[in-house]
Design a protein around this motif. Sequence first.
Motif, PDB file in Angstrom:
ATOM      1  N   MET B  34       0.804  -1.222   0.000  1.00 38.41           N
ATOM      2  CA  MET B  34       0.000   0.000   0.000  1.00 38.41           C
ATOM      3  C   MET B  34       0.841   1.279   0.000  1.00 38.41           C
ATOM      4  O   MET B  34       0.297   2.377  -0.078  1.00 38.41           O
ATOM      5  CB  MET B  34      -0.950  -0.002   1.210  1.00 38.41           C
ATOM      6  N   ARG B  35       2.155   1.129   0.094  1.00 39.51           N
ATOM      7  CA  ARG B  35       3.085   2.282   0.078  1.00 39.51           C
ATOM      8  C   ARG B  35       2.653   3.373   1.063  1.00 39.51           C
ATOM      9  O   ARG B  35       2.583   4.553   0.718  1.00 39.51           O
ATOM     10  CB  ARG B  35       3.212   2.853  -1.336  1.00 39.51           C
ATOM     11  N   ALA B  36       2.352   2.936   2.273  1.00 38.25           N
ATOM     12  CA  ALA B  36       1.955   3.879   3.319  1.00 38.25           C
ATOM     13  C   ALA B  36       3.149   4.733   3.720  1.00 38.25           C
ATOM     14  O   ALA B  36       4.299   4.301   3.631  1.00 38.25           O
ATOM     15  CB  ALA B  36       1.424   3.114   4.531  1.00 38.25           C
ATOM     16  N   THR B  37       2.878   5.951   4.152  1.00 35.43           N
ATOM     17  CA  THR B  37       3.939   6.843   4.631  1.00 35.43           C
ATOM     18  C   THR B  37       3.545   7.390   6.000  1.00 35.43           C
ATOM     19  O   THR B  37       2.369   7.314   6.407  1.00 35.43           O
ATOM     20  CB  THR B  37       4.162   8.013   3.652  1.00 35.43           C
ATOM     21  N   SER B  38       4.525   7.936   6.705  1.00 36.12           N
ATOM     22  CA  SER B  38       4.262   8.480   8.042  1.00 36.12           C
ATOM     23  C   SER B  38       3.160   9.530   7.965  1.00 36.12           C
ATOM     24  O   SER B  38       3.150  10.371   7.056  1.00 36.12           O
ATOM     25  CB  SER B  38       5.549   9.095   8.611  1.00 36.12           C
ATOM     26  N   GLY B  39       2.259   9.477   8.918  1.00 33.46           N
ATOM     27  CA  GLY B  39       1.124  10.396   8.933  1.00 33.46           C
ATOM     28  C   GLY B  39      -0.139   9.796   8.351  1.00 33.46           C
ATOM     29  O   GLY B  39      -1.238  10.317   8.578  1.00 33.46           O
ATOM     30  N   ASP B  40      -0.018   8.714   7.598  1.00 28.64           N
ATOM     31  CA  ASP B  40      -1.216   8.050   7.075  1.00 28.64           C
ATOM     32  C   ASP B  40      -2.070   7.535   8.243  1.00 28.64           C
ATOM     33  O   ASP B  40      -1.541   7.048   9.247  1.00 28.64           O
ATOM     34  CB  ASP B  40      -0.840   6.850   6.180  1.00 28.64           C
ATOM     35  N   VAL B  41      -3.370   7.626   8.076  1.00 30.97           N
ATOM     36  CA  VAL B  41      -4.288   7.142   9.100  1.00 30.97           C
ATOM     37  C   VAL B  41      -5.066   5.950   8.557  1.00 30.97           C
ATOM     38  O   VAL B  41      -5.634   6.018   7.462  1.00 30.97           O
ATOM     39  CB  VAL B  41      -5.256   8.247   9.560  1.00 30.97           C
ATOM     40  N   VAL B  42      -5.033   4.849   9.295  1.00 30.10           N
ATOM     41  CA  VAL B  42      -5.729   3.624   8.889  1.00 30.10           C
ATOM     42  C   VAL B  42      -6.693   3.230  10.003  1.00 30.10           C
ATOM     43  O   VAL B  42      -6.777   3.891  11.032  1.00 30.10           O
ATOM     44  CB  VAL B  42      -4.716   2.485   8.617  1.00 30.10           C
ATOM     45  N   ARG B  43      -7.423   2.138   9.777  1.00 30.20           N
ATOM     46  CA  ARG B  43      -8.280   1.587  10.826  1.00 30.20           C
ATOM     47  C   ARG B  43      -7.664   0.298  11.346  1.00 30.20           C
ATOM     48  O   ARG B  43      -7.203  -0.514  10.547  1.00 30.20           O
ATOM     49  CB  ARG B  43      -9.683   1.271  10.276  1.00 30.20           C
ATOM     50  N   LEU B  44      -7.670   0.142  12.653  1.00 24.21           N
ATOM     51  CA  LEU B  44      -7.237  -1.107  13.288  1.00 24.21           C
ATOM     52  C   LEU B  44      -8.402  -1.636  14.111  1.00 24.21           C
ATOM     53  O   LEU B  44      -9.195  -0.856  14.650  1.00 24.21           O
ATOM     54  CB  LEU B  44      -6.031  -0.860  14.206  1.00 24.21           C
ATOM     55  N   PHE B  45      -8.501  -2.951  14.211  1.00 20.53           N
ATOM     56  CA  PHE B  45      -9.611  -3.501  15.002  1.00 20.53           C
ATOM     57  C   PHE B  45      -9.191  -4.802  15.665  1.00 20.53           C
ATOM     58  O   PHE B  45      -8.272  -5.483  15.222  1.00 20.53           O
ATOM     59  CB  PHE B  45     -10.843  -3.741  14.122  1.00 20.53           C
ATOM     60  N   ASN B  46      -9.876  -5.093  16.754  1.00 18.73           N
ATOM     61  CA  ASN B  46      -9.829  -6.439  17.329  1.00 18.73           C
ATOM     62  C   ASN B  46     -11.159  -6.700  18.022  1.00 18.73           C
ATOM     63  O   ASN B  46     -11.990  -5.788  18.179  1.00 18.73           O
ATOM     64  CB  ASN B  46      -8.625  -6.616  18.266  1.00 18.73           C
ATOM     65  N   ALA B  47     -11.352  -7.939  18.435  1.00 20.72           N
ATOM     66  CA  ALA B  47     -12.668  -8.337  18.937  1.00 20.72           C
ATOM     67  C   ALA B  47     -13.013  -7.650  20.260  1.00 20.72           C
ATOM     68  O   ALA B  47     -14.179  -7.373  20.527  1.00 20.72           O
ATOM     69  CB  ALA B  47     -12.718  -9.860  19.116  1.00 20.72           C
ATOM     70  N   ARG B  48     -11.993  -7.352  21.068  1.00 25.33           N
ATOM     71  CA  ARG B  48     -12.260  -6.789  22.402  1.00 25.33           C
ATOM     72  C   ARG B  48     -12.515  -5.287  22.390  1.00 25.33           C
ATOM     73  O   ARG B  48     -13.304  -4.765  23.175  1.00 25.33           O
ATOM     74  CB  ARG B  48     -11.055  -7.013  23.333  1.00 25.33           C
ATOM     75  N   ASP B  49     -11.787  -4.563  21.514  1.00 22.79           N
ATOM     76  CA  ASP B  49     -11.727  -3.105  21.650  1.00 22.79           C
ATOM     77  C   ASP B  49     -12.411  -2.349  20.514  1.00 22.79           C
ATOM     78  O   ASP B  49     -12.380  -1.126  20.485  1.00 22.79           O
ATOM     79  CB  ASP B  49     -10.256  -2.665  21.742  1.00 22.79           C
ATOM     80  N   GLY B  50     -13.007  -3.047  19.566  1.00 21.75           N
ATOM     81  CA  GLY B  50     -13.688  -2.374  18.464  1.00 21.75           C
ATOM     82  C   GLY B  50     -12.705  -1.882  17.410  1.00 21.75           C
ATOM     83  O   GLY B  50     -11.599  -2.413  17.266  1.00 21.75           O
TER      84      GLY B  50
END
Lengths: 238, 238
Positions: B34-50
């Motif tokens: 995805m050639r992400a660079t510093s400052g990029d904002v993504v979504r992270l998830f897990n079952a416990r914390d949404g």
Amino acid sequence: MSERAIRLHTPVELAAGVRFGLDARATHYLAKVMRATSGDVVRLFNARDGEWRAELTVAKRAVTATALERVRPAAVEPGPTLAVAALKRARLELVVEKATELGVAAIQPLATARAVVDRVNHDRLAAIATEAAEQSERLTVPAIAPLRPLDAVLAERAGDRPLYAAVERADASGLAEAVAAHGAGDLLIGPEGGFAAAERAALAAAPGVVAVSLGPRVLRAETAAIAGLAVLALRMSG
Amino acid sequence: MSERAIRLHTPVELAAGVRFGLDARATHYLAKVMRATSGDVVRLFNARDGEWRAELTVAKRAVTATALERVRPAAVEPGPTLAVAALKRARLELVVEKATELGVAAIQPLATARAVVDRVNHDRLAAIATEAAEQSERLTVPAIAPLRPLDAVLAERAGDRPLYAAVERADASGLAEAVAAHGAGDLLIGPEGGFAAAERAALAAAPGVVAVSLGPRVLRAETAAIAGLAVLALRMSG
């Protein structure tokens, strides 16, 4: 004579005593893949004549079949038509194989604004449909229509048969509930990126189009096609 | 900051300000694919914390994420468990991907008398489930259980939850009708050659097992799994 668990579609008319040479695909499959020998008995079928036992004569470069007797009469296999955006090759091939198993009557690949390809390999898709029909005990092979634009397909439809259009829209009802309310119909699956605004407007204006949901998750287009057909075709075939 | 349409599962606890290095899979995907660079904002998830917005710091060989704020709360994602015979690799991988999209809670590969393989690549299946969960907007990743024999799986079940067993038997009712009658439950799909006699006897004797039909055609095992889940999971998720 040796009965083989082999089932092949043939375009040739089947009747008792009819004898004919099989085409290149069937010859290769029987002689090379299945190592058929003279005297082997297989099943042949087509939409008009039902399914027949047939005895093979295997020569060096040709396989001849003689139809013996009919074991299943011809039957109408009612099923939905699937209109599906032209997906990437492997995904569209998967859809054709699974749709055939699930009883689809015909498949209409659609050119849409966000479709990923502008041509499909029609012969390859037709071959996949034939093989899936052979494997799944169907008597008919679903027709693969040539690629056409969504608006041309919509313009041709009779408005009295529902076209269930899978959309990501909050107010769409579930497919099973929609089929219970509106009855047997066909399925429309858009491209991975969804329909463009002009296409959504055309869908909203077309008679018989029923917007449906396939649940709360984001399905890939090929998953939506298979899941939608599972719900629709299983309901239509009883 | 640049919002990216990227969504990744992480085993790490997510809370405002939490900062952590991403694992090798996520690092490769973000930096190389995805050639992400510093400052990029993504979504992270897990079952416990949404699901959380998280800002990336991309260095030469490592990607660090800082959780910003929660955008979706943790939620229970009810769905059926799929118990499925160990199919050939590509077919089982297809089932895991599509079952995850369709909302399955867990997948139990089964060792059966006629299963085609006696081992499955558990890590590969878990990775496929993770990627499908990321793509389909799920908050949970279905657990992939280790391969176990059918009888061990049957012995552990509580009898009050239906296990819908797809069988080619004339007296089986349709899956949709069975679910309407018995309620939410799990799905059991046998191997390509069907269950052996001893397995069929074990199924008949096990409490809670409901024999169901998936229609008049012969479905490949992976098609039966996907079609059955489409009917079951869409009904259970509303």
